[in-house]
Write an enzyme that holds these catalytic residues in place. Sequence first.
Site, PDB file in Angstrom:
ATOM      1  N   GLU A  76      14.548   3.301   0.321  1.00 18.69           N
ATOM      2  CA  GLU A  76      15.083   2.898   1.622  1.00 18.69           C
ATOM      3  C   GLU A  76      15.801   1.552   1.575  1.00 18.69           C
ATOM      4  O   GLU A  76      16.843   1.372   2.205  1.00 18.69           O
ATOM      5  CB  GLU A  76      13.908   2.835   2.608  1.00 18.69           C
ATOM      6  CG  GLU A  76      14.294   2.738   4.060  1.00 18.69           C
ATOM      7  CD  GLU A  76      13.048   2.748   4.936  1.00 18.69           C
ATOM      8  OE1 GLU A  76      13.036   1.986   5.913  1.00 18.69           O
ATOM      9  OE2 GLU A  76      12.098   3.497   4.648  1.00 18.69           O
ATOM     10  N   ASP A  77      15.242   0.581   0.829  1.00 19.45           N
ATOM     11  CA  ASP A  77      15.724  -0.805   0.910  1.00 19.45           C
ATOM     12  C   ASP A  77      16.427  -1.317  -0.338  1.00 19.45           C
ATOM     13  O   ASP A  77      16.819  -2.479  -0.393  1.00 19.45           O
ATOM     14  CB  ASP A  77      14.538  -1.751   1.213  1.00 19.45           C
ATOM     15  CG  ASP A  77      13.968  -1.498   2.606  1.00 19.45           C
ATOM     16  OD1 ASP A  77      14.692  -0.952   3.447  1.00 19.45           O
ATOM     17  OD2 ASP A  77      12.786  -1.833   2.829  1.00 19.45           O
TER      18      ASP A  77
END
Length: 706
Positions: A76-77
Amino acid sequence: MLTIESLARRLETYMDADDIRLVKRAYFYADQAHVGQTRRSGEPYIHHPLAVANILADMHMDAQSLMAAMLHDVIEDTAIPKEALAEQFGDTVSQLVDGVSKLTHIKFETRAEQQAENFQKMALAMAKDIRVILVKLADRLHNMRTLDALPSAKKRRIAKETLDIYAPISNRLGISNIRMELEDLCFKATYPMRSSLIQKAVKEARGHRSEIVEKIRDAIQNRLAEDGLKARIIGREKHLYSIYTKMRERRKSFADIMDVYGFRIIVGSVDECYRALGMVHNLYKPIPGRFKDYIAIPKANGYQSLHTTLIGMNAVPVEIQIRTEEMDAMAHNGIAAHWLYKRPYDAKVEGGYRTKQWVQGLLELQKRAGNSQEFIESVKIDLFPDEIYVFTPKGKILELPAGATAVDFAYAVHTDIGNACIGCRIDRRLAPLSSQLQSGQTVQVITAPGANPNPAWLSFVTTGKARSNIRHFLKNQRRSESNQLGLRLLEKSLTAFGHSYEEIPESHWAELLNDLQLKDQEALLEEIGLGSRMALPIARRLSIMMSERDDVQPVSAEKPLTIRGTEGMVVSFAKCCGPIPGDPIIGHVSSGKGLVVHLASCKNVQNIMDHPDKYLHLQWDTDIREDFPVSLRIELNNRRGVIAELASTLSMADGNVDQISLEDRDAQLSVVSVRVRVNSRNHLARIIRRVRTLTGVHRVVRVKNA
């Protein structure tokens, strides 16, 4: 401060060295991936995955779960894809991480849509591996613990989402430790002042209560010891959010709630649970109606315990829970208790089986839901914690949410039974399908071949399964009915141009559908039936293709479309004028609603009479057996028993009365408004003639444009 070394030392108590090395490798990989990233509090980002892994270690989760916890924000990051994780740590870990990851590469129109899509993605991953939700709950718990660094509005939004979805899910999975902490943290984030005041009051009350708590505990301990029963007795503290909700919902003061003393008795076996129950009932008098046996009939999340409320010394209420050590572990840790006891997750044991059933139910809801927001709405409905227990005629127990009806019961038995139900018997007595069920009742569903769900059921069903199945059926039915109506409308328009539907070649259909950006003829017919497209321009366009000219004109007057009254949801009858068979009628095609039938004289459609493309000439079928509502206004003398006499007269004329109301105009004259069902104008005329024969009737008028 948490470190990977301190976590490794904790893992040594239940995990072998090779697995610990894998967890460490995942930690160092995540540390490199998040290098340079910090949390809102300013601390390095890696502290968050490490804290999530520690929460899972409390549950004695396996190495793959802890590796997924370390890596859960990597996809996600950071720029690292799922495939890279699979190559480094295996498919199972990468799928766990992907299941927890949000959909960050898709733009959503609203936050609600984003929340719904993310939850739907996680639910599908959870169906493949239940550990996805455990990692997510640990992630959410640490986020809630560190919420103070965020702005107030964001804190409240995250707290609301947690209270709506994640706290109920942890309850549904039986993990009460996480549920209670999440609820208290949400309460603090949403109402910081109320939380602080209740926390302060609880501390003060605890000091005042300590003496009586010790006396009650000693009395229970001594009573059990007299009969040689070994038990652990724990004083049970209510958590802050529970106190707050009871104060708000039951309208009780803090003192009233804290006047109840709670104890948990932990014994060695199920047999000892029932023995302990008899002993405490012998010690203090039980309050009638407050005993619940969740050992014989466990809750939906697998929770098992005996609950009873007694009147103790000084007349104070004492709530007792009696359970075994394993039941206590299950109550606190739910499905995570499987790993706590060093057992693989087993869907065959009580809690695991119920969890598997719930997850399978989520999959069914997802398949039948029209979109992700409808899906999450159904899931929220199904996360209500209060249950009732009802019996099938063969004695099988079904769990349903409090407030469930006979229709919810029918769908819980089987989707086909729900779709075909027409009535029910509750404890052998006929009852309406909307009847709310009570625990202990026996319910028998009455079905009929060819019966269909009623749209009105959506107003009273409570379970997500019932709601999604009804909607799914009605959508398919509406699609089928709109296709049929669209075909009739298009055939009628093509006939006016001298063509028929069957003679249009596939090449013309392909060109038309390509221009309209529709996938097939069914989609086109559905849009015509729902009123989103007009049949006449489509027919003209197809006729131009057939004749290869720039324009064509109708070769004959359009024949009126025949209305049978059985077309279903896509043909409706205007309430403003209430047309009935025999009346001159026209049709107004309304976008999204289909065909609305009006009286030709209805003032609400006079403005479209100069636009032939906006209305259709209609005629009634010669053989109509349906009944249609019509409103009558009757002026008559005000006298005793006149309403009963009028109702009897309408019944004798085969008029089915839907509604009747009386308004006194003055001391002598009353006006009665009646809505009655008739099958034709002739039937209505017979009813009016009958009513006029009643003594004191001055005037009978059919109400139009009311």
